[in-house]
Enzyme design. Structure first.
Site: not given
Ligand SMILES: *Cc1c(COP(=O)(O)O)cnc(C)c1O
Length: 406
Positions: A147, A232, A261
């Site tokens: 993802f 990531d 985030k």
């Protein structure tokens, strides 16, 4: 107001969302209107422990005073300039981000997906200009069950049918290999391979932890073949797994680091791609950009968010509390649990197939004042704000025990 009239309020919010919002999410039926630290409150005044932390965007806790103070101060001065002009906040923020991550340069964006796209563009251009790959032949190797966000390019290399169905045609130049299989990765490399994009732990994929040595081994393979290792760490980074970055568990330094985030401290979207000059210098004025990336408000928020993680020792907290909580979860004699896994305060509890999906367990936890969300049908994710008090986590454990043993 009576309890009944506020319950009607909740329904009104749910109806409104149903009517006016696209149906691209299926949230738990709780309407929140306040948060502080690890706790949130709904419009009926009920209190919940937030065990999702906005997918790790709230590592510093809701409304951290220091981040709010920096935000307010910046709101009173200057919020947006675009990159057509300089501002006095971006430099200090990126300097601190480079210090914390150990990279020479950073390119600021807003959302995680934009930072992933930035990394892809950087590594492709590096492949053409530095590695000498023929034009339009660059390949990036990605992992099954990945993802990395929701843009058309990114969903194009997802292995999840639902993320792709109906959204093609997709960007070429990506090759999928099984996650956790270092040999399969090495076998997939060709002279046109420019990058390897990987999550050190797959978060949305169900908190999948690769076997020890996977990151170190693929990192070494990348070095041997002149392939950029792109981590990531949008979800795993900034303390979540008990190290500042999850790659630190294997002493791996990526070529390109992607963060987002928690870089925005739960206040404002802030993301970045980081690399040394060899990679970053492929960008020239006009090659890439973002109207909001590097804006002074986001930069002030980002700087305070980093300072809180470092100065409040949230990385150490995550390691200590996470190890304790995971041990306690493993000790629960539950007929429903297949596996408890994770690192630091990034923990997945996989429910056995014969016990049904994880969603009803999340609903039972909600009724007991704990907000957790299922991921990949069978997995309950526990990833609270890293500022959570040990006694709050201990209370949650008691509730989780009840739900998993009943
Ligand atoms: C959340 C996430 C993204 C996407 O971030 P957005 O801010 O939602 O675009 C990318 N990669 C990983 C690993 C994530 O967890």
């Amino acid at each position: 107001m009576t309890r009944e009239s506020v319950a009607v309020e909740t329904d009104r919010y749910l109806d409104e969302a149903h009517r006016f919002s696209a149906h691209n999410y299926k949230p738990l039926p709780v309407v929140l209107d306040r948060g502080e630290g690890a706790w949130v409150w709904d419009v009926e005044g009920r209190k919940y422990l937030d065990m999702l932390a906005a997918y790790s965007a709230v590592n510093q806790g809701h409304r951290h005073p220091r981040i709010l103070e920096a935000t307010r101060a910046q709101l009173d001065r200057l919020t947006l300039t675009s990159r057509a002009f300089h501002n006095d906040q971006m430099g200090p923020f990126l300097r601190r981000l480079c210090e914390v991550t150990g990279f020479e340069k950073a390119l600021p964006m807003n959302t995680g997906a934009e930072a992933v796209e930035t990394a892809i563009k950087m590594v492709r251009k590096w492949g053409y200009e530095v590695k000498g790959v023929p034009q339009d032949k660059a390949e990036i190797i990605v992992c099954t069950n990945n993802f990395h966000g929701r843009t058309t390019t990114i969903v194009g290399f997802s292995s999840e049918d639902q993320y792709r169905d109906g959204f093609g045609p997709f960007t070429p130049g990506f090759k999928l290999v099984p996650y956790g299989d270092a040999k399969a990765f090495e076998d997939a490399i060709t002279p046109h391979t420019v990058g390897f994009l990987v999550e050190p732990i797959q978060g949305e994929g169900g908190v999948i932890v690769p076997i020890d040595g996977y990151l170190g081994c693929t990192r070494e393979t990348c070095r041997e073949h002149g392939v950029a290792f792109m981590a990531d760490e949008i979800q795993t980074g900034l303390g979540r797994t008990g190290r500042m970055f999850c790659c630190d568990w294997e002493d791996v330094r990526p070529d390109v680091l992607i963060v987002g985030k928690a870089l925005g401290g739960g206040v404002y979207p802030v993301s970045a791609a980081l690399a040394d000059a060899e990679f970053m210098d492929v960008f020239h004025p006009g090659d890439h950009g973002s109207t909001f990336g590097g804006n002074p408000l986001g930069a002030a928020v980002g700087l305070a968010s980093l300072d809180v993680i470092v100065e409040e020792r949230l990385v150490e907290r995550s390691a200590e509390l996470g190890a304790w909580f995971m041990d306690e979860l493993r000790a629960i004699p539950s007929p429903h649990v297949h596996e408890v896994r994770g690192k630091g305060l990034m923990i997945g509890v996989e429910i056995k197939a014969e016990s049904g999906p994880a969603r009803p367990f999340c609903e039972a936890l909600q009724a007991r004042g704990i907000l957790a969300k299922e991921t990949h049908h069978q997995v309950i994710r526990f990833a609270p704000p890293l500022v959570i008090a040990k006694e709050d986590l201990a209370w949650a454990l008691g509730e989780v025990r009840e739900v998993l043993t009943s």
